[in-house]
Design a protein around this motif. Structure first.
Motif, short mmCIF file in Angstrom:
data_model
loop_
_atom_site.label_atom_id
_atom_site.label_comp_id
_atom_site.label_asym_id
_atom_site.label_seq_id
_atom_site.Cartn_x
_atom_site.Cartn_y
_atom_site.Cartn_z
N SER A 34 8.88 -47.15 -12.06
CA SER A 34 9.55 -46.18 -11.30
C SER A 34 9.56 -44.70 -12.01
O SER A 34 9.72 -44.75 -13.12
CB SER A 34 11.25 -46.82 -11.49
OG SER A 34 11.81 -45.96 -10.68
N TYR A 35 9.72 -43.83 -11.22
CA TYR A 35 9.66 -42.65 -11.71
C TYR A 35 10.93 -41.60 -11.17
O TYR A 35 11.31 -41.90 -9.87
CB TYR A 35 8.34 -41.79 -11.16
CG TYR A 35 7.18 -42.22 -11.96
CD1 TYR A 35 6.75 -41.86 -13.09
CD2 TYR A 35 6.38 -43.14 -11.17
CE1 TYR A 35 5.49 -42.34 -13.66
CE2 TYR A 35 5.09 -43.63 -11.83
CZ TYR A 35 4.83 -43.13 -12.88
OH TYR A 35 3.79 -43.66 -13.56
N THR A 37 13.12 -37.81 -11.31
CA THR A 37 13.16 -36.43 -12.00
C THR A 37 14.19 -36.12 -13.04
O THR A 37 14.97 -36.83 -13.09
CB THR A 37 13.34 -35.34 -10.71
OG1 THR A 37 14.50 -35.75 -10.57
CG2 THR A 37 12.30 -35.67 -9.54
N ASN A 53 8.48 -38.47 -22.00
CA ASN A 53 8.48 -38.70 -20.55
C ASN A 53 9.32 -39.73 -20.07
O ASN A 53 8.93 -40.70 -19.22
CB ASN A 53 7.00 -38.74 -19.90
CG ASN A 53 6.54 -37.30 -19.92
OD1 ASN A 53 7.15 -36.50 -20.10
ND2 ASN A 53 5.13 -37.28 -19.99
N GLU A 63 13.35 -45.39 -17.43
CA GLU A 63 12.20 -45.10 -16.44
C GLU A 63 11.41 -43.62 -16.86
O GLU A 63 12.01 -43.07 -17.26
CB GLU A 63 13.25 -44.89 -15.05
CG GLU A 63 13.78 -46.04 -14.61
CD GLU A 63 14.37 -45.79 -13.20
OE1 GLU A 63 13.87 -45.01 -12.44
OE2 GLU A 63 15.43 -46.58 -13.04
N LYS A 64 10.24 -43.64 -16.28
CA LYS A 64 9.34 -42.74 -16.61
C LYS A 64 9.89 -41.60 -15.77
O LYS A 64 10.46 -41.55 -14.72
CB LYS A 64 7.93 -42.97 -16.16
CG LYS A 64 7.53 -44.10 -17.11
CD LYS A 64 6.06 -44.18 -16.84
CE LYS A 64 5.27 -45.17 -18.09
NZ LYS A 64 3.89 -45.23 -17.74
N ILE A 65 9.69 -40.38 -16.32
CA ILE A 65 10.02 -39.00 -15.68
C ILE A 65 8.84 -38.48 -15.21
O ILE A 65 7.72 -38.35 -15.84
CB ILE A 65 10.66 -38.05 -16.69
CG1 ILE A 65 12.11 -38.56 -17.28
CG2 ILE A 65 10.93 -36.77 -16.30
CD1 ILE A 65 12.57 -37.68 -18.02
N ASP A 66 8.91 -38.00 -13.94
CA ASP A 66 7.75 -37.45 -13.33
C ASP A 66 7.86 -35.93 -13.19
O ASP A 66 8.82 -35.36 -12.81
CB ASP A 66 7.65 -37.88 -11.61
CG ASP A 66 6.49 -37.67 -11.24
OD1 ASP A 66 5.45 -37.15 -11.75
OD2 ASP A 66 6.32 -37.61 -9.82
#
Length: 66
Positions: A34-35, A37, A53, A63-66
């Motif tokens: 899941s990404y 902002t 990130n 959760e990963k940051i996009d």
């Protein structure tokens, strides 16, 4: 007789709707990474860590940051 057909249709519709909801929940639980902002991370109460990130804390913790 007519009431039975209507009742059967209502029950079938409810059952199919329930399967659709559980299928969607299962897809999300298994899901791809899941990404979010940085602003979504902040809105969820977390802190965006742009060096790793990742969103740290809050509802998007890990959760990963996009």
């Amino acid at each position: 007789m007519r009431i039975r057909r209507i009742l059967a249709a209502v029950i079938a519709t409810a059952a199919l709707a329930g399967l659709g909801l559980t299928g969607a929940a299962t897809a999300t639980a298994q899901g791809a990474p899941s990404y979010v902002t940085p602003s979504e991370c902040k809105q969820g109460g977390g802190t965006p860590d742009l060096t790793d990130n990742l969103c740290k804390g809050g509802t998007h913790n890990g959760e990963k940051i996009d």
